[in-house]
Design an enzyme around this catalytic site. Structure first.
Site, PDB file in Angstrom:
ATOM      1  N   HIS A 181     -10.960  -2.296   3.936  1.00 57.59           N
ATOM      2  CA  HIS A 181     -10.541  -1.752   5.371  1.00 57.59           C
ATOM      3  C   HIS A 181     -11.379  -0.758   5.677  1.00 57.59           C
ATOM      4  O   HIS A 181     -11.420   0.096   6.766  1.00 57.59           O
ATOM      5  CB  HIS A 181      -9.215  -1.595   5.543  1.00 57.59           C
ATOM      6  CG  HIS A 181      -8.678  -0.552   4.758  1.00 57.59           C
ATOM      7  ND1 HIS A 181      -8.564  -0.696   3.035  1.00 57.59           N
ATOM      8  CD2 HIS A 181      -8.089   0.676   4.749  1.00 57.59           C
ATOM      9  CE1 HIS A 181      -8.057   0.402   2.561  1.00 57.59           C
ATOM     10  NE2 HIS A 181      -7.909   1.121   3.635  1.00 57.59           N
ATOM     11  N   ASP A 182     -11.869   0.115   4.388  1.00 54.60           N
ATOM     12  CA  ASP A 182     -12.648   1.478   4.687  1.00 54.60           C
ATOM     13  C   ASP A 182     -14.247   1.412   4.709  1.00 54.60           C
ATOM     14  O   ASP A 182     -14.919   2.499   4.511  1.00 54.60           O
ATOM     15  CB  ASP A 182     -12.042   2.448   3.757  1.00 54.60           C
ATOM     16  CG  ASP A 182     -10.637   3.037   4.025  1.00 54.60           C
ATOM     17  OD1 ASP A 182     -10.533   3.230   5.393  1.00 54.60           O
ATOM     18  OD2 ASP A 182     -10.287   3.687   3.182  1.00 54.60           O
TER      19      ASP A 182
ATOM     20  N   GLU B 165      -6.546   4.023  -6.018  1.00 57.12           N
ATOM     21  CA  GLU B 165      -7.729   4.345  -5.338  1.00 57.12           C
ATOM     22  C   GLU B 165      -8.024   5.792  -5.613  1.00 57.12           C
ATOM     23  O   GLU B 165      -7.589   6.733  -5.574  1.00 57.12           O
ATOM     24  CB  GLU B 165      -7.597   4.368  -3.727  1.00 57.12           C
ATOM     25  CG  GLU B 165      -8.813   4.658  -3.154  1.00 57.12           C
ATOM     26  CD  GLU B 165      -8.548   4.728  -1.454  1.00 57.12           C
ATOM     27  OE1 GLU B 165      -9.513   4.504  -0.754  1.00 57.12           O
ATOM     28  OE2 GLU B 165      -7.497   5.518  -1.252  1.00 57.12           O
TER      29      GLU B 165
ATOM     30  N   ASP C 246      -2.987   4.814  -2.601  1.00 59.64           N
ATOM     31  CA  ASP C 246      -3.995   5.597  -1.615  1.00 59.64           C
ATOM     32  C   ASP C 246      -4.420   6.797  -2.191  1.00 59.64           C
ATOM     33  O   ASP C 246      -3.451   7.634  -2.726  1.00 59.64           O
ATOM     34  CB  ASP C 246      -3.576   5.701  -0.230  1.00 59.64           C
ATOM     35  CG  ASP C 246      -4.375   6.037   0.582  1.00 59.64           C
ATOM     36  OD1 ASP C 246      -5.452   5.502   0.843  1.00 59.64           O
ATOM     37  OD2 ASP C 246      -4.440   7.174   0.943  1.00 59.64           O
TER      38      ASP C 246
ATOM     39  N   ASP D 196       1.025  -1.235  -0.142  1.00 62.18           N
ATOM     40  CA  ASP D 196       0.181  -0.073   0.002  1.00 62.18           C
ATOM     41  C   ASP D 196       0.827   1.183   0.246  1.00 62.18           C
ATOM     42  O   ASP D 196       1.631   1.434   1.001  1.00 62.18           O
ATOM     43  CB  ASP D 196      -0.842   0.057   1.267  1.00 62.18           C
ATOM     44  CG  ASP D 196      -2.324   0.725   0.934  1.00 62.18           C
ATOM     45  OD1 ASP D 196      -2.344   1.781   0.268  1.00 62.18           O
ATOM     46  OD2 ASP D 196      -3.179   0.184   1.633  1.00 62.18           O
TER      47      ASP D 196
END
Length: 556
Positions: free
Chosen positions: A330-331, A254, A199, A98
């Site tokens: 995870h979000d 993302e 991200d 990530d």
């Protein structure tokens, strides 16, 4: 269809803090992940995506990075990481890191130096602006609440943070910043990692002049306004030219607010930028009618809207780009709680139904840890049970400060949408702390771990885990699942999601009942067809039982 290994792959996402604690300090770690590699391999996954494992003060659980080249001591050492990488590669599992480079931690040495004055070596590494009439430079709001600007007396300026105050945004207009990021990528790729999930990468190019957002000004409208800036393609192409094209990587960006048309620009077959994007459209459905509250709501998803969103991406990117396929991460709240039915009588059926619906689409599927068990939301009842900075901040903003909603209502919204729902420890068995740790974990396990856990599902041949395993095997074995074009059926049907996939001379029909009712649909599946997979033990043809999902190979 160009065949590339990431198109044939299934990704298993690990949130390291909550996966497996190997040293009994209550926090998941790299050695714990290494212990569980065989479990992931047996599921059939090809790639492991690790959420951030770098040095961080953890104001946003690792998405505030203070040192990109060293491992957070909570997770172990660089040797632990290299052992994990080596063991994963022995099992033909690739590792995707990530990469968080829209912003850093305010504890990063770049920012510590940058904030000292306006003339030092790192002065231009971040986005600084003078006050305007004694106030913030513009009206932008941060994603986690409050202003996106924080004042620093030493510089007599404000710095921009699209997220928490401790997450200052990097200035990608500065070539030195870009080169520093590219060096970080080379550092990890040279170690042998296989790619990056990036991200909020579509926020790195800010609007020229940083103008005000037009009304209504919310965290969401600010994000939409900032996303997909005028130099984004340029920055991503440079990253690809100088780094990514030199390695055999998987890359996913993302990209909140991006449309299929945007995604084609970044992931197009001839774009030389990224392999795919994470879009937010389908997970942003059913927002609160009060725009001030944004995503915070407890209304169920409307199936017609869900189909419209997913179909738009399937059709829009077909032959032009590549989709990422996910229900949760995870979000996001747990898939079976948000899109299915997590009540005991329907949890397993609806978890399998959701899996089938998604995995039969064109794109690279992502499985978030515990999804293959049918793990559910935490069903928390008090603010004290929440850890997530976003959830806690917005509770105080909407309840205590702005008084938009009362406490009971906001707690219902948090129970439905909080990121903490995804962050409870992985449920390995029915023993103490769900087998995650022998000591009190950093976050309490979901109370239902005694019934929902890996040990139980592995002993049940009809479990959610084995359904995922069959779906992944079907994808690996079938070119039509990997590469087939997509055709929507009955887009206005508010009970059943039906679609076709076509490849060469073959077609596949996918039928999913999103309700707890028995319905009947006849798409010719009882004629000239072979049942490939379903989530009931038998097939009743045109009858679809509650949350039934089945896939037919049409032989005519």
């Amino acid at each position: 269809m160009t065949k590339q290994w990431f198109k044939d792959s299934v990704v298993y996402q690990i949130y390291p803090m909550s996966f497996q604690d190997s040293n009994n300090d209550g926090i998941g770690d790299l050695a714990g992940i290494t212990q569980r590699l065989q479990y992931i391999h047996n599921l059939g996954a090809d790639v492991i995506w690790l959420n951030p494992i770098y040095v961080s003060p953890n104001k946003d659980n690792g998405y505030d990075i203070a040192d990109y080249r060293n491992i957070n001591p909570n997770y172990g050492t660089m040797q632990d990481f290299e052992d994990l990488l080596q063991q994963a590669h022995r099992l033909d599992l690739k590792i995707m890191m990530d990469l968080v480079v829209n912003h850093t931690s305010d504890q990063h040495v770049w920012f510590k130096e940058s904030r000292k004055n306006q003339t030092n070596e790192y002065a231009n590494y971040y986005i600084w602006r003078d006050p305007v009439d004694g106030h913030e430079p513009n009206n932008w709001l941060a994603a986690f609440g409050g202003s996106a600007w924080t004042y620093v007396p030493e510089r007599k300026q404000y710095y921009l943070h699209m997220f928490a105050e401790g997450q200052p945004d990097l200035n990608w207009e500065n070539l030195e910043v870009r080169e520093a990021v590219f060096d970080i990528e080379r550092f990890w790729l040279d170690k042998g990692v296989d790619g990056f999930r990036m991200d909020v990468i579509n926020l790195i190019s800010k609007p020229e002049g940083l103008p005000d957002v037009t009304e209504p000004v919310t965290a969401g409208t600010t994000m939409d306004f900032v996303a997909d800036g005028h130099r984004l393609n340029e920055f991503l192409r440079q990253m690809n030219d100088e780094v990514l094209s030199k390695y055999d990587t998987i890359t996913v960006g993302e990209m909140p607010s991006s449309t299929p048309e945007d995604a084609i620009k970044y992931t197009g077959l001839d774009s030389h930028e990224l392999n795919m994007v994470f879009q937010f459209e389908h997970v942003s459905l059913s927002p609160n009618p009060d725009v001030r509250l944004g995503k915070w709501n407890d209304e169920p998803i409307n199936l017609v809207e869900l189909k419209a969103s997913l179909n738009r991406w399937q059709i829009g990117l077909d032959g032009k780009g590549w989709n990422s396929l996910y229900w949760n991460n995870h979000d996001q709240p747990r898939a079976v709680s948000r899109f299915g039915n997590d009540q005991p009588e329907f949890r397993v059926l609806s978890a399998k139904m959701l899996a089938t619906t998604l995995h039969m689409m064109q794109g690279t599927p992502y499985v978030y840890q515990g999804e293959e068990l049918g793990m559910t939301n935490g069903h928390f009842e008090s603010l004290e049970q929440y850890e997530d900075i976003e959830s806690v901040n917005f509770y105080h903003e909407f309840v205590d400060e702005q008084k938009i909603v009362d406490s009971a209502t906001m707690l219902k919204y948090l129970a439905n949408m909080s990121r903490d729902n995804a962050r409870t420890p992985m449920q390995w068995n029915n023993q103490q702390n769900a087998g995650f740790s022998n000591v009190t974990p950093w976050y309490a396990p979901n109370k239902n771990y005694t019934a929902i856990n890996a040990e139980n599902v592995l002993s049940d041949n009809d479990s959610v885990y084995y359904h995922y395993q069959k779906l992944i095997q079907l994808r690996h074995d079938s070119e039509i699942v990997r590469y087939g074009t997509f055709e929507a059926i009955d887009s206005e049907d508010n009970q059943v999601y039906a679609y076709l996939r076509h490849y060469k001379e073959q077609s596949v029909l996918v039928l999913s009942n999103f309700t707890d009712k028995v319905v009947t649909r006849d798409y010719g599946q009882t004629k000239f067809s072979e049942l490939l997979i379903n989530n009931y033990l038998d097939d009743q043809g045109t009858i679809l039982r509650p949350y039934e999902s089945k896939v037919y190979l049409l032989t005519k």
